[in-house]
Design an enzyme around this catalytic site. Structure first.
Site, PDB file in Angstrom:
ATOM      1  N   ASN A   9      32.836 -14.078  81.213  1.00 48.46           N
ATOM      2  CA  ASN A   9      31.847 -15.149  81.420  1.00 48.46           C
ATOM      3  C   ASN A   9      32.600 -16.373  81.929  1.00 48.46           C
ATOM      4  OD1 ASN A   9      29.893 -17.120  81.267  1.00 48.46           O
ATOM      5  ND2 ASN A   9      29.781 -17.137  79.018  1.00 48.46           N
ATOM      6  N   LYS A  11      31.360 -19.093  82.954  1.00 49.38           N
ATOM      7  CA  LYS A  11      30.622 -20.334  82.659  1.00 49.38           C
ATOM      8  C   LYS A  11      30.590 -21.230  83.896  1.00 49.38           C
ATOM      9  CE  LYS A  11      32.305 -19.860  77.971  1.00 49.38           C
ATOM     10  NZ  LYS A  11      32.591 -20.490  76.694  1.00 49.38           N
ATOM     11  N   HIS A  96      23.488 -17.339  74.904  1.00 50.86           N
ATOM     12  CA  HIS A  96      24.865 -17.768  74.626  1.00 50.86           C
ATOM     13  C   HIS A  96      24.800 -19.020  73.753  1.00 50.86           C
ATOM     14  CE1 HIS A  96      28.881 -19.398  75.211  1.00 50.86           C
ATOM     15  NE2 HIS A  96      29.248 -18.173  75.554  1.00 50.86           N
ATOM     16  N   GLU A  98      26.235 -21.703  73.910  1.00 57.10           N
ATOM     17  CA  GLU A  98      26.144 -22.958  74.671  1.00 57.10           C
ATOM     18  C   GLU A  98      24.710 -23.198  75.138  1.00 57.10           C
ATOM     19  OE1 GLU A  98      29.374 -21.967  77.286  1.00 57.10           O
ATOM     20  OE2 GLU A  98      30.732 -22.184  75.582  1.00 57.10           O
ATOM     21  N   GLU A 168      29.358 -13.572  68.477  1.00 54.68           N
ATOM     22  CA  GLU A 168      30.264 -14.646  68.855  1.00 54.68           C
ATOM     23  C   GLU A 168      30.195 -15.767  67.827  1.00 54.68           C
ATOM     24  OE1 GLU A 168      31.183 -14.462  73.280  1.00 54.68           O
ATOM     25  OE2 GLU A 168      29.402 -15.704  73.091  1.00 54.68           O
ATOM     26  N   GLY A 174      36.062 -20.812  72.505  1.00 57.67           N
ATOM     27  CA  GLY A 174      36.782 -21.860  73.223  1.00 57.67           C
ATOM     28  C   GLY A 174      37.685 -22.704  72.333  1.00 57.67           C
ATOM     29  N   SER A 214      37.500 -16.569  71.683  1.00 55.91           N
ATOM     30  CA  SER A 214      38.951 -16.708  71.875  1.00 55.91           C
ATOM     31  C   SER A 214      39.692 -15.364  71.916  1.00 55.91           C
ATOM     32  CB  SER A 214      39.558 -17.636  70.823  1.00 55.91           C
ATOM     33  OG  SER A 214      38.991 -18.925  70.949  1.00 55.91           O
TER      34      SER A 214
HETATM   35  C1  PEP Z   1      32.268 -17.182  75.293  1.00 56.46           C
HETATM   36  O1  PEP Z   1      32.007 -18.246  75.829  1.00 56.46           O
HETATM   37  O2  PEP Z   1      31.415 -16.299  75.214  1.00 56.46           O
HETATM   38  C2  PEP Z   1      33.607 -17.025  74.763  1.00 56.46           C
HETATM   39  C3  PEP Z   1      33.813 -16.044  73.948  1.00 56.46           C
HETATM   40  O3  PEP Z   1      34.529 -17.961  75.156  1.00 56.46           O
HETATM   41  P1  PEP Z   1      36.103 -17.932  74.787  1.00 56.46           P
HETATM   42  O4  PEP Z   1      36.615 -16.568  75.060  1.00 56.46           O
HETATM   43  O5  PEP Z   1      36.706 -18.974  75.688  1.00 56.46           O
HETATM   44  O6  PEP Z   1      36.195 -18.305  73.340  1.00 56.46           O
END
Ligand code: PEP
Length: 256
Positions: A9, A11, A96, A98, A168, A174, A214
């Site tokens: 992703n 973003k 998501h 976000e 998640e 992040g 992450s």
């Molecule tokens: C995400 O945005 O779905 C995500 C898992 O981001 P990151 O891997 O940067 O934590």
């Protein structure tokens, strides 16, 4: 057997048409052509066509980061699922964190999007996960259950089986702070158990549940070795070809 799925992703971090082309040209030679792991890349909307033209000759699937639940109409700034389908999009990320937290998307809105995605034949990846305060106050399972009830409301078994869930934990997205494989596995088992009660054993066992938060080349393999973790949704580490390739190849290793 569930085929693990690794999703990148991007973003709004990266992904002009030129950047997308450059990234994919670097990625493709680094990953093994395999039917054992599915790979999906979700660039920004403005690079979907460019990305499709590159990935159509490979096993990589095209994903969108969002969509609206109506197919047509006066919805300025929204994207119809039909527009996505016509340009070769196969997967769509819905709910998501976000979208939930910055753009106030509710379980009800995500549920409408999910039903529409399934109706038009897009494959949804639905994200769920708890905030840090919820985890620290021992409410993770309660939050996950309520997200499952709200987001998957009125779905039937055939529909849920076509859906991918991304667990998640928001505190891990992040932040560089990854859930341990044990913490992630515990919640993946809980999600499967909740789905078993809501649908049945076959649905619970067939649905793919990715972990996201992450994921890095250094922790991917340990996470993917867990029996109930079927790949990952990757943000930051999907922006560089070598780190994403490492994560995809880690998933491949856990199968062989
Ligand atoms: C995400 O945005 O779905 C995500 C898992 O981001 P990151 O891997 O940067 O934590």
């Amino acid at each position: 057997m569930r085929i693990p799925i690794i999703g990148g992703n991007w973003k709004m971090n990266r992904g002009t048409p030129n950047e997308s082309k450059e990234m994919l040209k670097a990625l493709i030679p680094l990953i093994k052509k395999s039917d054992n792991v599915e790979v999906m890349i979700a660039p920004p909307f403005t690079s979907l066509i460019e990305t499709f033209n590159i990935v159509k000759k490979t096993n990589i699937k095209l994903g969108a980061q969002n969509m609206y639940y109506e197919e047509t109409g006066a919805f300025t700034g929204e994207i119809s699922p039909n527009f996505l389908k016509e340009i070769g999009v196969e997967y769509v990320i819905l709910g998501h964190s976000e979208r939930r937290n910055i753009f106030n998307e509710s379980d009800d809105l995500i549920n409408r999007k999910l039903k529409k995605a399934l109706q038009v034949g897009l494959k949804p990846i639905v994200c769920i996960g708890e905030h840090l305060e919820e985890r620290e106050s021992g409410r993770t399972k309660e939050v996950i259950k309520s997200q499952i009830d709200g987001t998957f409301k009125d779905l039937d078994k055939e529909e849920i089986i076509k859906t991918v869930i991304a667990y998640e934990p928001i505190w891990a997205i992040g932040t560089g702070k990854t859930a341990t494989p044990e913490q992630a596995e515990e919640i993946h088992i809980y999600i499967r158990e909740t789905l078993r009660q809501k649908f049945d054993k076959e649905a619970a066992n067939s649905i793919r549940i990715q972990y996201g938060g992450s994921i890095k080349p250094t922790n991917a393999e340990d996470l993917f070795r867990k029996a109930n973790i079927d790949g990952g949704l990757v943000g930051g580490a999907s922006l560089q070809a070598d780190s994403l390739a490492h994560i995809i190849n880690a998933a491949e290793k856990t199968i062989n």
